[in-house]
Design an enzyme around this catalytic site. Structure first.
Site, PDB file in Angstrom:
ATOM      1  N   ASP A  34       0.914  -1.182  -0.064  1.00  0.00           N
ATOM      2  CA  ASP A  34       0.019   0.030  -0.010  1.00  0.00           C
ATOM      3  C   ASP A  34       0.887   1.305  -0.023  1.00  0.00           C
ATOM      4  OD1 ASP A  34      -2.002   2.199   0.739  1.00  0.00           O
ATOM      5  OD2 ASP A  34      -3.207   0.266   1.152  1.00  0.00           O
ATOM      6  N   ILE A  53       1.160   0.639  -6.929  1.00  0.00           N
ATOM      7  CA  ILE A  53       1.112  -0.338  -8.264  1.00  0.00           C
ATOM      8  C   ILE A  53       1.163   0.159  -9.432  1.00  0.00           C
ATOM      9  CG2 ILE A  53      -0.061  -2.207  -6.899  1.00  0.00           C
ATOM     10  CD1 ILE A  53      -2.657  -1.011  -8.537  1.00  0.00           C
ATOM     11  N   ILE A  76      -9.102   5.724  -6.763  1.00  0.00           N
ATOM     12  CA  ILE A  76     -10.326   6.600  -7.023  1.00  0.00           C
ATOM     13  C   ILE A  76     -11.673   6.374  -6.575  1.00  0.00           C
ATOM     14  CG2 ILE A  76     -11.025   5.854  -9.243  1.00  0.00           C
ATOM     15  CD1 ILE A  76      -9.870   9.120  -9.948  1.00  0.00           C
ATOM     16  N   TYR A 141     -14.969   5.163 -13.311  1.00  0.00           N
ATOM     17  CA  TYR A 141     -14.293   4.139 -12.354  1.00  0.00           C
ATOM     18  C   TYR A 141     -15.023   2.761 -12.785  1.00  0.00           C
ATOM     19  CZ  TYR A 141     -15.030   1.714  -7.558  1.00  0.00           C
ATOM     20  OH  TYR A 141     -14.863   1.056  -6.390  1.00  0.00           O
ATOM     21  N   ARG A 267     -30.298  13.258  -7.667  1.00  0.00           N
ATOM     22  CA  ARG A 267     -29.186  13.436  -8.640  1.00  0.00           C
ATOM     23  C   ARG A 267     -29.750  12.531  -9.782  1.00  0.00           C
ATOM     24  NH1 ARG A 267     -24.330  11.930  -4.669  1.00  0.00           N
ATOM     25  NH2 ARG A 267     -25.482  10.237  -4.537  1.00  0.00           N
ATOM     26  N   ASP A 270     -28.415   8.741 -10.100  1.00  0.00           N
ATOM     27  CA  ASP A 270     -28.780   7.790  -9.123  1.00  0.00           C
ATOM     28  C   ASP A 270     -29.966   6.766  -9.465  1.00  0.00           C
ATOM     29  OD1 ASP A 270     -27.218   8.373  -6.988  1.00  0.00           O
ATOM     30  OD2 ASP A 270     -28.131   9.798  -6.154  1.00  0.00           O
TER      31      ASP A 270
END
Ligand SMILES: NC(=O)c1ccc[n+]([C@@H]2O[C@H](COP(=O)([O-])OP(=O)(O)OC[C@H]3O[C@@H](n4cnc5c(N)ncnc54)[C@H](O)[C@@H]3O)[C@@H](O)[C@H]2O)c1
Length: 309
Positions: A34, A53, A76, A141, A267, A270
């Protein structure tokens, strides 16, 4: 059976802490790679390796003698990823490829990747969502998680690397940050306990799949430990969906507090309901979630009371 050596990437965070504590408790030899060292690692006898990484040189020698990798490092959050997709791809997809190359080179027996059941599918066409559902993420993502999943598939084909992606719903529980943009449950519980207003986007009717972290850990241990052939992608969820209003009622019950809820405009991104189909996990991992929402919330509230207030 010989002691298994497991490397956990991104193991200093919320899920890592829960997983590493259980792995070491069950006799695994564990290393955590980490960017940040967490105090619990020393406490439970895990080895810390400082590294990123996305820097290939940080992986040199790290996978020697490792039997299994649990890959969780991720720079992220879903809601922020669209502002810099290139950074997401370079760090998370690029970093994952470095890791997969090192895994092949070192003849690692298994790589378990933490993917995201909440974002890889995009807007659900059906619920519960099976693994065969179309994948059209609405955030970078989700796209980068999907890309990594595809490389896991490719590396299985090309090099026979044994890989599996766990598509996780919304985990909650001890060691989760209470002041974060991710994870409604710890944030709501903390605000309930401290008497702060709780902001809710929309009217609270959206339904989500919340899974207690202890159940996530059990699924990961099954995936690491099994000698059987398992599917390439597996949903890990609670098997049910609750509305945000229902969740708030459970939190009021678990905290014994009256909540100060402030409803804000909904939003656009959603989706009304998200819930994973966990049939494959039940069949191939011989796993099912065992913690009810009421019990999971009680444990979470207890943890927050003792550690965060
Ligand atoms: N928490 C959730 O709601 C959720 C849901 C679905 C999937 N996931 C996935 O599960 C994994 C773990 O999530 P979490 O909630 O424990 O996250 P976290 O943010 O608490 O922990 C992530 C850890 O990864 C480390 N890290 C990030 N980028 C790194 C890099 N390039 N090299 C080395 N270390 C790096 C961070 O320092 C951090 O300690 C992530 O891959 C996440 O995308 C999380």
């Amino acid at each position: 059976m010989m002691q298994q050596t497991v490397l956990v990437t991104g193991g200093s965070g919320f899920l890592g802490q829960n997983i590493i504590r259980r792995l070491t408790g069950e006799g695994y030899s564990v290393s955590c790679l980490d960017r940040y060292e967490a105090p619990f690692l020393e406490e439970c006898g895990a080895k810390f390796i400082s590294g990123d990484i996305s820097e290939v040189k940080h992986l040199e020698g790290v996978l020697e003698g490792v039997d299994a990798v649990i890959h969780m490092a991720c720079t992220i959050l879903p809601q922020m990823s669209n502002s810099d997709p290139l950074f997401d791809v370079v760090t998370n997809v690029g970093g994952s490829l470095h890791l997969l190359d090192a895994a092949v080179k070192n003849k690692v027996k298994k790589v378990i990747f933490f993917s995201s059941g909440g974002t890889v599918y995009g807007v659900p066409r059906q619920v519960p969502i099976p693994e065969t559902h179309p994948t059209n993420p609405t955030c970078s993502y989700g796209i980068s998680k999907l890309m990594v999943e595809k490389y896991l598939r490719l590396y299985r084909e090309l090099y026979g690397l044994n890989t599996c992606s766990l598509r996780l719903a919304n985990p909650y529980g001890p060691y989760q940050r209470v002041k974060s943009a991710q994870g409604a449950i710890p944030v709501f519980c903390y605000k309930a306990l401290t008497g702060e207003p709780i902001e809710i986007w929309g009217d609270g009717s959206v339904r989500r799949d919340f899974i207690y972290v202890g159940d996530v850990v059990s699924a990961v241990l099954k995936a690491v430990g099994t000698e059987e052939e398992i599917p390439q992608e597996i949903n890990i969820g609670s098997g049910q969906a609750v509305s945000i209003r229902e969740l708030l009622a459970f939190i009021a019950e678990a905290t014994g507090k009256e909540l100060d809820c402030r409803y804000k405009p909904a939003r656009a991104f959603d989706v009304p309901v998200s819930m994973l189909d966990i049939t494959l996990a039940e069949k191939y991992l011989h796993w099912k979630p065992e913690t009810s929402l009421a019990d999971g919330l009680r444990k979470t509230v207890e943890y927050i009371r003792q550690n965060c207030i």
